[in-house]
Design a protein around this motif. Structure first.
Motif, PDB file in Angstrom:
ATOM      1  N   TYR A 133      36.423  69.977   3.965  1.00 26.51           N
ATOM      2  CA  TYR A 133      36.217  71.308   4.530  1.00 26.51           C
ATOM      3  C   TYR A 133      37.238  72.305   3.985  1.00 26.51           C
ATOM      4  CZ  TYR A 133      32.802  69.677   7.981  1.00 26.51           C
ATOM      5  OH  TYR A 133      31.690  69.170   8.598  1.00 26.51           O
ATOM      6  N   VAL A 134      38.468  71.861   3.826  1.00 27.08           N
ATOM      7  CA  VAL A 134      39.509  72.760   3.289  1.00 27.08           C
ATOM      8  C   VAL A 134      39.129  73.230   1.886  1.00 27.08           C
ATOM      9  CG1 VAL A 134      41.894  72.837   2.464  1.00 27.08           C
ATOM     10  CG2 VAL A 134      41.385  71.844   4.699  1.00 27.08           C
ATOM     11  N   ARG A 135      38.624  72.314   1.074  1.00 29.57           N
ATOM     12  CA  ARG A 135      38.208  72.708  -0.282  1.00 29.57           C
ATOM     13  C   ARG A 135      36.962  73.588  -0.255  1.00 29.57           C
ATOM     14  NH1 ARG A 135      39.458  67.249  -1.188  1.00 29.57           N
ATOM     15  NH2 ARG A 135      37.233  66.711  -1.097  1.00 29.57           N
ATOM     16  N   TRP A 136      35.987  73.209   0.575  1.00 32.93           N
ATOM     17  CA  TRP A 136      34.715  73.943   0.605  1.00 32.93           C
ATOM     18  C   TRP A 136      34.906  75.384   1.057  1.00 32.93           C
ATOM     19  CZ3 TRP A 136      29.944  73.376  -1.207  1.00 32.93           C
ATOM     20  CH2 TRP A 136      28.933  74.193  -0.679  1.00 32.93           C
ATOM     21  N   TYR A 137      35.699  75.577   2.113  1.00 28.92           N
ATOM     22  CA  TYR A 137      35.906  76.926   2.649  1.00 28.92           C
ATOM     23  C   TYR A 137      37.148  77.601   2.066  1.00 28.92           C
ATOM     24  CZ  TYR A 137      32.362  75.726   6.135  1.00 28.92           C
ATOM     25  OH  TYR A 137      31.190  75.360   6.761  1.00 28.92           O
ATOM     26  N   ARG A 138      37.849  76.904   1.158  1.00 32.71           N
ATOM     27  CA  ARG A 138      39.058  77.434   0.520  1.00 32.71           C
ATOM     28  C   ARG A 138      40.075  77.882   1.562  1.00 32.71           C
ATOM     29  NH1 ARG A 138      36.207  81.093  -4.291  1.00 32.71           N
ATOM     30  NH2 ARG A 138      35.053  79.343  -5.258  1.00 32.71           N
ATOM     31  N   LEU A 139      40.351  76.976   2.495  1.00 37.33           N
ATOM     32  CA  LEU A 139      41.265  77.284   3.595  1.00 37.33           C
ATOM     33  C   LEU A 139      42.712  77.156   3.142  1.00 37.33           C
ATOM     34  CD1 LEU A 139      39.482  75.404   6.526  1.00 37.33           C
ATOM     35  CD2 LEU A 139      39.143  77.744   5.729  1.00 37.33           C
ATOM     36  N   GLU A 140      43.542  77.993   3.736  1.00 34.94           N
ATOM     37  CA  GLU A 140      44.968  77.968   3.428  1.00 34.94           C
ATOM     38  C   GLU A 140      45.764  78.190   4.714  1.00 34.94           C
ATOM     39  OE1 GLU A 140      45.547  81.088   0.637  1.00 34.94           O
ATOM     40  OE2 GLU A 140      44.711  79.973  -1.072  1.00 34.94           O
ATOM     41  N   GLY A 141      47.040  77.858   4.662  1.00 34.74           N
ATOM     42  CA  GLY A 141      47.954  78.152   5.761  1.00 34.74           C
ATOM     43  C   GLY A 141      47.561  77.509   7.075  1.00 34.74           C
ATOM     44  N   ASP A 142      47.703  78.284   8.163  1.00 37.83           N
ATOM     45  CA  ASP A 142      47.448  77.778   9.512  1.00 37.83           C
ATOM     46  C   ASP A 142      45.993  77.350   9.701  1.00 37.83           C
ATOM     47  OD1 ASP A 142      50.061  78.214  10.196  1.00 37.83           O
ATOM     48  OD2 ASP A 142      49.687  80.157  11.156  1.00 37.83           O
ATOM     49  N   ASN A 143      45.050  78.064   9.075  1.00 40.93           N
ATOM     50  CA  ASN A 143      43.641  77.705   9.226  1.00 40.93           C
ATOM     51  C   ASN A 143      43.377  76.299   8.705  1.00 40.93           C
ATOM     52  OD1 ASN A 143      43.181  80.219  10.302  1.00 40.93           O
ATOM     53  ND2 ASN A 143      42.355  81.099   8.415  1.00 40.93           N
ATOM     54  N   ALA A 144      43.946  75.981   7.559  1.00 38.90           N
ATOM     55  CA  ALA A 144      43.773  74.646   6.994  1.00 38.90           C
ATOM     56  C   ALA A 144      44.452  73.600   7.865  1.00 38.90           C
ATOM     57  CB  ALA A 144      44.339  74.602   5.573  1.00 38.90           C
ATOM     58  N   GLU A 145      45.645  73.910   8.390  1.00 36.20           N
ATOM     59  CA  GLU A 145      46.377  72.945   9.205  1.00 36.20           C
ATOM     60  C   GLU A 145      45.661  72.667  10.522  1.00 36.20           C
ATOM     61  OE1 GLU A 145      48.872  71.093   8.212  1.00 36.20           O
ATOM     62  OE2 GLU A 145      48.535  72.096   6.282  1.00 36.20           O
ATOM     63  N   ARG A 146      44.999  73.679  11.082  1.00 33.71           N
ATOM     64  CA  ARG A 146      44.255  73.453  12.330  1.00 33.71           C
ATOM     65  C   ARG A 146      43.091  72.499  12.102  1.00 33.71           C
ATOM     66  NH1 ARG A 146      44.628  79.268  12.619  1.00 33.71           N
ATOM     67  NH2 ARG A 146      46.383  79.888  13.940  1.00 33.71           N
ATOM     68  N   VAL A 147      42.384  72.665  10.992  1.00 35.03           N
ATOM     69  CA  VAL A 147      41.275  71.763  10.684  1.00 35.03           C
ATOM     70  C   VAL A 147      41.800  70.341  10.467  1.00 35.03           C
ATOM     71  CG1 VAL A 147      39.480  71.232   8.998  1.00 35.03           C
ATOM     72  CG2 VAL A 147      39.838  73.601   9.731  1.00 35.03           C
ATOM     73  N   ARG A 148      42.896  70.219   9.756  1.00 31.60           N
ATOM     74  CA  ARG A 148      43.485  68.888   9.523  1.00 31.60           C
ATOM     75  C   ARG A 148      43.925  68.248  10.840  1.00 31.60           C
ATOM     76  NH1 ARG A 148      46.218  71.641   4.828  1.00 31.60           N
ATOM     77  NH2 ARG A 148      45.152  70.910   2.945  1.00 31.60           N
ATOM     78  N   ALA A 149      44.483  69.048  11.743  1.00 30.21           N
ATOM     79  CA  ALA A 149      44.956  68.514  13.026  1.00 30.21           C
ATOM     80  C   ALA A 149      43.791  67.984  13.860  1.00 30.21           C
ATOM     81  CB  ALA A 149      45.705  69.602  13.792  1.00 30.21           C
ATOM     82  N   LYS A 150      42.655  68.675  13.815  1.00 37.58           N
ATOM     83  CA  LYS A 150      41.502  68.186  14.583  1.00 37.58           C
ATOM     84  C   LYS A 150      41.049  66.825  14.078  1.00 37.58           C
ATOM     85  CE  LYS A 150      37.289  69.603  13.796  1.00 37.58           C
ATOM     86  NZ  LYS A 150      36.016  70.343  13.743  1.00 37.58           N
ATOM     87  N   TYR A 151      40.967  66.663  12.778  1.00 39.35           N
ATOM     88  CA  TYR A 151      40.483  65.392  12.234  1.00 39.35           C
ATOM     89  C   TYR A 151      41.544  64.302  12.301  1.00 39.35           C
ATOM     90  CZ  TYR A 151      36.135  67.513  11.014  1.00 39.35           C
ATOM     91  OH  TYR A 151      34.913  68.125  11.113  1.00 39.35           O
ATOM     92  N   GLU A 152      42.799  64.699  12.397  1.00 39.36           N
ATOM     93  CA  GLU A 152      43.841  63.708  12.648  1.00 39.36           C
ATOM     94  C   GLU A 152      43.674  63.127  14.055  1.00 39.36           C
ATOM     95  OE1 GLU A 152      48.738  63.383  12.810  1.00 39.36           O
ATOM     96  OE2 GLU A 152      47.759  65.218  12.087  1.00 39.36           O
ATOM     97  N   ALA A 153      43.301  64.003  15.015  1.00 37.22           N
ATOM     98  CA  ALA A 153      43.056  63.536  16.384  1.00 37.22           C
ATOM     99  C   ALA A 153      41.805  62.672  16.467  1.00 37.22           C
ATOM    100  CB  ALA A 153      42.927  64.737  17.320  1.00 37.22           C
ATOM    101  N   LEU A 154      40.873  62.834  15.515  1.00 34.56           N
ATOM    102  CA  LEU A 154      39.637  62.053  15.520  1.00 34.56           C
ATOM    103  C   LEU A 154      39.829  60.648  14.959  1.00 34.56           C
ATOM    104  CD1 LEU A 154      36.561  62.225  16.120  1.00 34.56           C
ATOM    105  CD2 LEU A 154      36.242  63.028  13.773  1.00 34.56           C
ATOM    106  N   GLN A 155      40.884  60.442  14.186  1.00 39.89           N
ATOM    107  CA  GLN A 155      41.087  59.140  13.542  1.00 39.89           C
ATOM    108  C   GLN A 155      41.182  57.981  14.535  1.00 39.89           C
ATOM    109  OE1 GLN A 155      41.094  58.497  10.067  1.00 39.89           O
ATOM    110  NE2 GLN A 155      40.887  56.435  10.908  1.00 39.89           N
ATOM    111  N   PRO A 156      41.929  58.100  15.656  1.00 39.00           N
ATOM    112  CA  PRO A 156      41.955  56.997  16.624  1.00 39.00           C
ATOM    113  C   PRO A 156      40.579  56.665  17.190  1.00 39.00           C
ATOM    114  CG  PRO A 156      43.766  58.513  17.040  1.00 39.00           C
ATOM    115  CD  PRO A 156      42.883  59.167  16.027  1.00 39.00           C
ATOM    116  N   VAL A 157      39.712  57.662  17.310  1.00 38.97           N
ATOM    117  CA  VAL A 157      38.353  57.425  17.794  1.00 38.97           C
ATOM    118  C   VAL A 157      37.586  56.562  16.794  1.00 38.97           C
ATOM    119  CG1 VAL A 157      36.163  58.529  18.432  1.00 38.97           C
ATOM    120  CG2 VAL A 157      38.337  59.598  19.071  1.00 38.97           C
ATOM    121  N   VAL A 158      37.724  56.873  15.513  1.00 39.50           N
ATOM    122  CA  VAL A 158      37.074  56.095  14.462  1.00 39.50           C
ATOM    123  C   VAL A 158      37.615  54.671  14.440  1.00 39.50           C
ATOM    124  CG1 VAL A 158      36.814  55.868  11.966  1.00 39.50           C
ATOM    125  CG2 VAL A 158      36.525  58.096  13.046  1.00 39.50           C
ATOM    126  N   ASP A 159      38.920  54.537  14.582  1.00 32.69           N
ATOM    127  CA  ASP A 159      39.522  53.200  14.596  1.00 32.69           C
ATOM    128  C   ASP A 159      38.999  52.377  15.771  1.00 32.69           C
ATOM    129  OD1 ASP A 159      40.961  53.946  12.377  1.00 32.69           O
ATOM    130  OD2 ASP A 159      42.771  54.472  13.502  1.00 32.69           O
TER     131      ASP A 159
END
Length: 350
Positions: A71-97
């Motif tokens: 998503y960061v590459r597709w939407y060309r996200l930078e700064g806080d916007n990119a970090e917020r997206v990364r933080a959401k999917y970091e929180a999703l990793q335990p669910v996948v595990d």
């Protein structure tokens, strides 16, 4: 007595009954067209062979960080916007595990006709149905709120503050009628679906799968909670009902707060259009807090109905966004409806 009178008036309204019937007919036509476009069974094998619990979970070793970076590459996200997206999917990793380690409800791989049916039910039909019952609820509440004005009895009914309390009975009657019409449209639409299609997906299987690939996403369909196919259908219908009641509050607020019936209807149209157009605006970048908040509105919720209870793609930053959005916007519109009612009680009616 007043409530029952208002309820009967709405339930027997030719306009509302005709609109509900048109919704059912439209869904029937849609499903018939979809049935003709599906590949025949003899080209895909028997449906019982098209679905089976996998020996290895599709989530085994899966990294949600890859979704975020995509998503960061597709939407060309930078700064806080990119970090917020990364933080959401970091929180999703335990669910996948957890899903990868769970052996109680093994993931089910949807392929061939199974994928078509899954997309048809959750990705298309439920989206249509949720939109239809939402608009029905809005029109129902709007009709109830402006009824006296349209009949020219406004001065007679609202001559006193006590008479204006009738408006509350109209609200409860409108919400009750909306619920009844919603059950009618949902019930007949789902009945039609299950009559026309063989739906052999195991109801007790975990709904998380590669379903998102069929919806144009390059990632698995990952729900935050462990939901079976049956539970997911029930939860999606509950959100649809909630959105319909939310739209009923919009119609009541507009009809009660704006004296002209046509102006009230126009205000509802403009509001729904603004919900959609502003969310699409390039001024609201993906990953921003404001875009995520705005994307919880009813119009955008309908658009993203195929992703309810999942990560919700890049537009939203929170888990359970559909529940959060439903409660937040319902509270806003309930406050608007109450404010409109208070203004009615103080209004000079000539």
């Amino acid at each position: 007595m007043i409530y029952l009178h208002e309820l009967k008036k709405l339930l027997l309204s030719p306009v509302l009954l005709a609109l509900a019937a048109m919704c059912v007919i439209a869904n029937l036509t849609f499903l018939l067209v979809e049935r003709d476009s599906l590949a025949p069974y003899d080209q895909l094998g028997h449906p019982s062979d098209a679905v089976a619990a996998q020996a290895v979970s599709i989530f085994e070793g899966y990294r949600t960080a890859d979704i975020a970076e995509g998503y960061v590459r597709w939407y060309r996200l930078e700064g806080d916007n990119a970090e917020r997206v990364r933080a959401k999917y970091e929180a999703l990793q335990p669910v996948v595990d957890r899903k990868a380690a769970s052996a109680e409800k093994p993931p089910v791989y949807f392929s061939g006709r199974m994928t078509d049916l899954e997309v048809l039910l959750f990705g298309k039909l439920l989206k249509h149905v949720s939109q239809e019952i939402g608009l029905l609820a809005l029109l129902c509440a709007l009709l109830a709120a402006v009824y006296e004005q349209m009949r020219g009895t406004e001065r007679l009914i609202y001559v006193s503050k006590i008479g204006r309390k009738i408006q509350l009975a109209k609200l409860w009657a409108a919400l009750s009628t909306s619920a009844a019409l919603s059950l009618f449209v949902i019930g007949l639409s789902l009945l039609t679906f299950f009559v026309l299609f063989d739906f052999p997906i195991p109801w007790r299987a975990d709904v998380s799968s590669v379903f998102d690939h069929a919806l144009g996403e390059s990632k698995p369909f990952i729900t935050w909670h462990d939901l079976t196919v049956a539970e997911y259908l029930g939860a999606a219908l509950a959100i649809s009902f909630g959105l319909a009641l939310c739209c009923g509050l919009i119609g009541f607020a507009a009809g009660t707060g704006i004296r002209s019936a046509y102006a009230a209807f126009g205000a509802c149209v403009l509001l729904l259009a603004a919900f959609d157009l502003i969310a699409r605006s390039p001024l609201l970048p993906v990953g921003s807090i404001f875009k995520s908040v705005w994307s919880l509105n009813p119009m955008w919720m309908w658009r993203n109905s195929g992703t309810w209870f999942t990560d919700g793609r890049a537009e939203v930053l929170w888990a359970n966004f559909e529940t959060l959005g439903l409660f937040a916007y319902s509270a806003v519109f309930a406050a608007a409806a109450w404010l409109a009612y208070r203004l009615l009680r103080r209004r000079e009616i000539h």
